[in-house]
Design an enzyme around this catalytic site. Sequence first.
Site, PDB file in Angstrom:
ATOM      1  N   ASN A  88     -10.305  -0.138   0.176  1.00 27.49           N
ATOM      2  CA  ASN A  88      -8.952  -0.168   0.069  1.00 27.49           C
ATOM      3  C   ASN A  88      -8.048  -0.100  -1.577  1.00 27.49           C
ATOM      4  O   ASN A  88      -7.896  -1.514  -1.685  1.00 27.49           O
ATOM      5  CB  ASN A  88      -8.071  -1.006   0.883  1.00 27.49           C
ATOM      6  CG  ASN A  88      -6.385  -0.585   1.152  1.00 27.49           C
ATOM      7  OD1 ASN A  88      -5.870  -0.113  -0.270  1.00 27.49           O
ATOM      8  ND2 ASN A  88      -6.425  -0.690   2.165  1.00 27.49           N
ATOM      9  N   CYS A  99       0.705  -1.271  -0.262  1.00 30.37           N
ATOM     10  CA  CYS A  99       0.525   0.077  -0.283  1.00 30.37           C
ATOM     11  C   CYS A  99       0.959   1.265   0.079  1.00 30.37           C
ATOM     12  O   CYS A  99       0.424   2.493  -0.222  1.00 30.37           O
ATOM     13  CB  CYS A  99      -0.967  -0.261   1.410  1.00 30.37           C
ATOM     14  SG  CYS A  99      -2.123  -1.217   1.108  1.00 30.37           S
ATOM     15  N   HIS A 106      -3.322   7.230   2.687  1.00 24.26           N
ATOM     16  CA  HIS A 106      -3.555   5.826   1.597  1.00 24.26           C
ATOM     17  C   HIS A 106      -5.158   5.877   2.686  1.00 24.26           C
ATOM     18  O   HIS A 106      -5.523   5.970   3.598  1.00 24.26           O
ATOM     19  CB  HIS A 106      -2.780   5.582   2.782  1.00 24.26           C
ATOM     20  CG  HIS A 106      -3.001   3.509   1.988  1.00 24.26           C
ATOM     21  ND1 HIS A 106      -3.637   3.152   0.838  1.00 24.26           N
ATOM     22  CD2 HIS A 106      -2.974   2.504   3.284  1.00 24.26           C
ATOM     23  CE1 HIS A 106      -3.636   1.933   0.846  1.00 24.26           C
ATOM     24  NE2 HIS A 106      -3.936   1.506   3.105  1.00 24.26           N
TER      25      HIS A 106
HETATM   26  N1  ACO Z   1     -18.085  -8.891   8.635  1.00 26.32           N
HETATM   27  C1  ACO Z   1     -18.671  -9.146   9.972  1.00 26.32           C
HETATM   28  N2  ACO Z   1     -18.017  -9.786  11.102  1.00 26.32           N
HETATM   29  C2  ACO Z   1     -16.484  -9.317  10.733  1.00 26.32           C
HETATM   30  C3  ACO Z   1     -16.363  -9.247   9.826  1.00 26.32           C
HETATM   31  C4  ACO Z   1     -17.639  -9.075   8.673  1.00 26.32           C
HETATM   32  N3  ACO Z   1     -16.627  -8.773   7.107  1.00 26.32           N
HETATM   33  N4  ACO Z   1     -14.924  -9.117   9.323  1.00 26.32           N
HETATM   34  C5  ACO Z   1     -14.573  -9.803  11.001  1.00 26.32           C
HETATM   35  N5  ACO Z   1     -15.832  -9.973  11.526  1.00 26.32           N
HETATM   36  C6  ACO Z   1     -16.277 -10.647  12.700  1.00 26.32           C
HETATM   37  C7  ACO Z   1     -14.474 -11.080  13.467  1.00 26.32           C
HETATM   38  O1  ACO Z   1     -14.555 -12.579  13.223  1.00 26.32           O
HETATM   39  C8  ACO Z   1     -14.820 -10.498  15.066  1.00 26.32           C
HETATM   40  O2  ACO Z   1     -16.163 -11.598  15.436  1.00 26.32           O
HETATM   41  P1  ACO Z   1     -15.434 -12.710  17.177  1.00 26.32           P
HETATM   42  O3  ACO Z   1     -15.214 -11.771  18.320  1.00 26.32           O
HETATM   43  O4  ACO Z   1     -16.341 -13.591  16.892  1.00 26.32           O
HETATM   44  O5  ACO Z   1     -13.557 -13.562  17.019  1.00 26.32           O
HETATM   45  C9  ACO Z   1     -15.114  -8.965  15.096  1.00 26.32           C
HETATM   46  O6  ACO Z   1     -16.126  -9.447  13.986  1.00 26.32           O
HETATM   47  C10 ACO Z   1     -14.389  -8.236  15.180  1.00 26.32           C
HETATM   48  O7  ACO Z   1     -12.995  -8.359  14.865  1.00 26.32           O
HETATM   49  P2  ACO Z   1     -12.403  -7.779  14.820  1.00 26.32           P
HETATM   50  O8  ACO Z   1     -11.150  -8.027  13.740  1.00 26.32           O
HETATM   51  O9  ACO Z   1     -12.234  -7.499  16.304  1.00 26.32           O
HETATM   52  O10 ACO Z   1     -12.665  -6.387  14.233  1.00 26.32           O
HETATM   53  P3  ACO Z   1     -11.643  -5.033  14.179  1.00 26.32           P
HETATM   54  O11 ACO Z   1     -12.495  -3.536  14.584  1.00 26.32           O
HETATM   55  O12 ACO Z   1     -10.684  -4.997  14.584  1.00 26.32           O
HETATM   56  O13 ACO Z   1     -12.058  -4.754  12.690  1.00 26.32           O
HETATM   57  C11 ACO Z   1     -10.940  -4.159  10.441  1.00 26.32           C
HETATM   58  C12 ACO Z   1     -11.748  -5.504  11.417  1.00 26.32           C
HETATM   59  C13 ACO Z   1     -11.612  -3.818   9.921  1.00 26.32           C
HETATM   60  C14 ACO Z   1     -10.366  -5.569   9.583  1.00 26.32           C
HETATM   61  C15 ACO Z   1      -9.678  -3.878  11.239  1.00 26.32           C
HETATM   62  O14 ACO Z   1      -9.074  -4.574  12.044  1.00 26.32           O
HETATM   63  C16 ACO Z   1      -9.104  -2.874  10.370  1.00 26.32           C
HETATM   64  O15 ACO Z   1      -9.910  -2.255   9.843  1.00 26.32           O
HETATM   65  N6  ACO Z   1      -7.541  -3.769  10.318  1.00 26.32           N
HETATM   66  C17 ACO Z   1      -6.901  -2.438   9.194  1.00 26.32           C
HETATM   67  C18 ACO Z   1      -6.431  -3.644   9.048  1.00 26.32           C
HETATM   68  C19 ACO Z   1      -6.385  -3.061   7.363  1.00 26.32           C
HETATM   69  O16 ACO Z   1      -7.239  -1.840   7.042  1.00 26.32           O
HETATM   70  N7  ACO Z   1      -5.860  -3.522   6.470  1.00 26.32           N
HETATM   71  C20 ACO Z   1      -5.268  -2.520   5.105  1.00 26.32           C
HETATM   72  C21 ACO Z   1      -4.194  -2.534   4.326  1.00 26.32           C
HETATM   73  S1  ACO Z   1      -2.653  -2.336   5.610  1.00 26.32           S
HETATM   74  C22 ACO Z   1      -3.588  -1.002   5.376  1.00 26.32           C
HETATM   75  O17 ACO Z   1      -3.979  -0.643   4.258  1.00 26.32           O
HETATM   76  C23 ACO Z   1      -2.835  -0.372   6.558  1.00 26.32           C
END
Ligand code: ACO
Length: 324
Positions: free
Chosen positions: A281, A113, A251
């Site tokens: 993204n 990214c 980003h």
């Molecule tokens: N729909 C419904 N539930 C979901 C989904 C979904 N699409 N995805 C995950 N869940 C669930 C999980 O399984 C978890 O369930 P559990 O508690 O029963 O295990 C629950 O939601 C919470 O999951 P978390 O991972 O804690 O959720 P979080 O609030 O952290 O959000 C996310 C997840 C959106 C991926 C977040 O961590 C994030 O944005 N991280 C950064 C990742 C990113 O943007 N990466 C892109 C590439 S890197 C970059 O560009 C910087």
Amino acid sequence: MIKSIIAGVGGYLPEKVLTNFDLEKMVETSDAWIRERTGIRLRHIAADDQTTSSLATKAGEDALKNAGISGEELDLIILATTTPDDTTPATAMRVQAGLGATKAFAFDVQAACSGFMYALSVADKFIKAGTVKTALVIGAETLSRIVDWSDRNTCVLFGDGAGAVVLQAKETEHISTTEEGILDIVLHSDGRLRDLLTTTGGVSRTQTAGFVHMEGREVFRHAVTNLSNVAQEVIDRTGISLSDIDFLVPHQANIRIIEGTAKKLDIDLDKVIITLPEQGNTSAASIPLALYEGIKSQKLKKGQLILLDAMGAGFTWAGALIRL
Ligand code: ACO
């Protein structure tokens, strides 16, 4: 001295759109969850006959048109991508041929990214060294091809697209923060953290491209810290103050990452370009696409001071200051 100025910006998004409601039919998720946790409403997906190079070529054509130059005038093409058309040669070769840039040399850069920022930095160095007068820097991705569409943790986040910037050399007495041009770019990486965001395969390791795998919470934690630190670093290096910045062009990974970074930097959200809701993204394409949308919507204008920041797999992260 020679500096790089931005002469034109272009962008391209595939026509096909995948909404959160479409995703509800594919994995156990909901529009409400995706919007609340990420800010994303929809993402664009490349058609079966489109590839990273065809998206990149369209964005490149648009940037050349906006700069008022032809492909033949290019000395250099750098394409940042994580999703190349072929293992070899570089995807930039197809773009070079497509743009008729016969005089240029072309290559790819891979920094996930942060790829566009890495490519921009390399092109800026070639220009400052006097080797190159006109460069095309592109970020382009077909991430839909390496997303596991049965993994709700990742498939809701990514989209396809391409953005491009034409850089031109300009003679100057010294690099001044009050005059147009790239003022500074800072790059960082930490390979110890590579497993937090990776693919499940690769040419040498598994002879397959693999699928995106991510430790979302860990990525999130590092992202806000690294993005605000690198933004502050580039500000300190150029000796400007935060209040001088007209716009932050970050980003586009997650709205909460963008809001968290803006808050840490004390930048009002009105001064942040946000394309995430309609694009998701798009990795290396996200910053040039945000520049493109910012210019198209007339938020970004000539003479403004803009701060760019990016973070991605590796981890890699980067910040830049540009006077448009
Ligand atoms: N729909 C419904 N539930 C979901 C989904 C979904 N699409 N995805 C995950 N869940 C669930 C999980 O399984 C978890 O369930 P559990 O508690 O029963 O295990 C629950 O939601 C919470 O999951 P978390 O991972 O804690 O959720 P979080 O609030 O952290 O959000 C996310 C997840 C959106 C991926 C977040 O961590 C994030 O944005 N991280 C950064 C990742 C990113 O943007 N990466 C892109 C590439 S890197 C970059 O560009 C910087």
